[in-house]
Design a protein around this motif. Structure first.
Motif, short mmCIF file in Angstrom:
data_model
loop_
_atom_site.label_atom_id
_atom_site.label_comp_id
_atom_site.label_asym_id
_atom_site.label_seq_id
_atom_site.Cartn_x
_atom_site.Cartn_y
_atom_site.Cartn_z
N ASP A 105 -16.89 -0.46 -9.39
CA ASP A 105 -18.06 -0.85 -8.59
C ASP A 105 -18.57 0.34 -7.80
O ASP A 105 -18.01 1.43 -7.85
N ASN A 106 -19.63 0.11 -7.06
CA ASN A 106 -20.22 1.15 -6.22
C ASN A 106 -20.41 0.58 -4.82
O ASN A 106 -21.47 0.69 -4.23
N GLU A 107 -19.37 -0.06 -4.31
CA GLU A 107 -19.46 -0.79 -3.04
C GLU A 107 -18.96 0.01 -1.85
O GLU A 107 -18.52 -0.56 -0.87
N GLY A 108 -18.97 1.31 -1.93
CA GLY A 108 -18.53 2.11 -0.80
C GLY A 108 -17.03 2.23 -0.75
O GLY A 108 -16.37 2.25 -1.77
N GLY A 109 -16.50 2.29 0.45
CA GLY A 109 -15.06 2.39 0.60
C GLY A 109 -14.55 3.82 0.57
O GLY A 109 -13.36 4.06 0.60
N LEU A 110 -15.43 4.78 0.53
CA LEU A 110 -15.04 6.18 0.49
C LEU A 110 -15.21 6.77 1.88
O LEU A 110 -16.33 6.92 2.36
N ASP A 111 -14.10 7.08 2.52
CA ASP A 111 -14.11 7.59 3.89
C ASP A 111 -14.32 9.10 3.86
O ASP A 111 -13.37 9.88 3.82
N VAL A 112 -15.58 9.52 3.86
CA VAL A 112 -15.92 10.94 3.76
C VAL A 112 -15.39 11.72 4.96
O VAL A 112 -14.94 12.86 4.83
N ARG A 113 -15.34 11.11 6.12
CA ARG A 113 -14.80 11.78 7.31
C ARG A 113 -13.34 12.13 7.10
O ARG A 113 -12.91 13.26 7.35
N ASN A 140 -10.17 3.48 -0.72
CA ASN A 140 -9.50 3.53 0.58
C ASN A 140 -8.03 3.90 0.44
O ASN A 140 -7.50 4.70 1.22
N MET A 141 -7.35 3.31 -0.56
CA MET A 141 -5.94 3.63 -0.77
C MET A 141 -5.76 5.09 -1.16
O MET A 141 -4.82 5.74 -0.71
N ALA A 142 -6.64 5.61 -1.98
CA ALA A 142 -6.54 7.01 -2.41
C ALA A 142 -6.68 7.95 -1.22
O ALA A 142 -5.88 8.88 -1.06
N VAL A 143 -7.67 7.71 -0.36
CA VAL A 143 -7.88 8.57 0.80
C VAL A 143 -6.68 8.48 1.75
O VAL A 143 -6.23 9.49 2.29
N LYS A 144 -6.14 7.30 1.92
CA LYS A 144 -4.97 7.13 2.79
C LYS A 144 -3.74 7.83 2.21
O LYS A 144 -3.00 8.51 2.91
N SER A 176 0.84 -1.19 0.00
CA SER A 176 0.00 0.00 0.00
C SER A 176 0.88 1.24 0.00
O SER A 176 1.95 1.25 0.59
N PRO A 177 0.43 2.30 -0.66
CA PRO A 177 1.20 3.54 -0.63
C PRO A 177 1.24 4.11 0.78
O PRO A 177 0.34 3.87 1.59
N GLU A 178 2.30 4.84 1.08
CA GLU A 178 2.44 5.45 2.40
C GLU A 178 1.35 6.51 2.60
O GLU A 178 0.92 7.16 1.65
N GLU A 227 0.33 14.54 -3.49
CA GLU A 227 -0.44 15.76 -3.72
C GLU A 227 -1.73 15.47 -4.47
O GLU A 227 -2.75 16.10 -4.23
N ALA A 228 -1.64 14.54 -5.41
CA ALA A 228 -2.80 14.19 -6.22
C ALA A 228 -2.82 12.68 -6.42
O ALA A 228 -1.79 12.07 -6.67
N VAL A 229 -4.00 12.11 -6.29
CA VAL A 229 -4.18 10.68 -6.50
C VAL A 229 -5.26 10.50 -7.55
O VAL A 229 -6.34 11.06 -7.45
N PHE A 230 -4.94 9.72 -8.59
CA PHE A 230 -5.89 9.40 -9.66
C PHE A 230 -6.31 7.95 -9.47
O PHE A 230 -5.51 7.04 -9.63
N ASP A 231 -7.56 7.74 -9.06
CA ASP A 231 -8.09 6.39 -8.90
C ASP A 231 -8.70 5.97 -10.22
O ASP A 231 -9.83 6.31 -10.54
N SER A 232 -7.93 5.21 -10.99
CA SER A 232 -8.37 4.79 -12.32
C SER A 232 -9.10 3.46 -12.29
O SER A 232 -9.54 2.98 -13.34
#
Length: 139
Positions: free
Chosen positions: A59-67, A40-44, A20-22, A27-32
């Protein structure tokens, strides 16, 4: 993902099936890919004040940590398609080497396209050991 050091930015791809990335590095993450695991990896991986660009629609299975996005003050942007001009500019960047090491991208002949895209066994490509993060189909 684009990693910045305050003076100069450089782009690099990551192999999430290897490590996993640190946290708070880019500065910018492109989730392709667009899978819950890559959200989850992008937010981290994005640093506070950075940005996430969502491109993949796996998919549309969540995983987006809005907090976490809110606390890091990270804009989350989405893009669905591109113009011919965008495609030409991207091809020029690829050709110039400006996007860094792209050895993780596999190029396949058109006849191999369907088999290549089925290679995941029904799981997100990025989540398999030895899986494919991106497949470019040549004509």
């Amino acid at each position: 993902m684009a990693q910045g050091n305050g003076q100069e930015s450089r782009a690099r791809g990551v192999r999430p099936w290897e490590a996993s990335p640190e946290a708070d590095t880019f500065e910018a993450v492109f989730d392709s890919v667009g899978a819950a695991s890559t959200h989850n990896m992008a937010v981290k991986a994005v640093r506070p004040g950075g940005a996430i660009m969502h491109l993949g629609l796996q998919d549309n299975e969540g995983g987006l940590d809005v907090r976490a996005i809110t606390l890091k003050e990270v804009p989350f942007l989405g893009a669905y398609t591109y113009t011919v001009s965008d495609l030409r500019a991207t091809a020029a960047l690829l050709d110039s080497g400006a996007l860094g090491d792209l050895s993780w991208v596999e190029t396949r002949r058109l006849q191999e396209g369907a088999a290549s895209l089925r290679r995941s066994g029904g799981r997100p490509y990025c989540c398999r050991q030895g899986g494919v993060a991106s497949v470019m189909i040549g004509l």
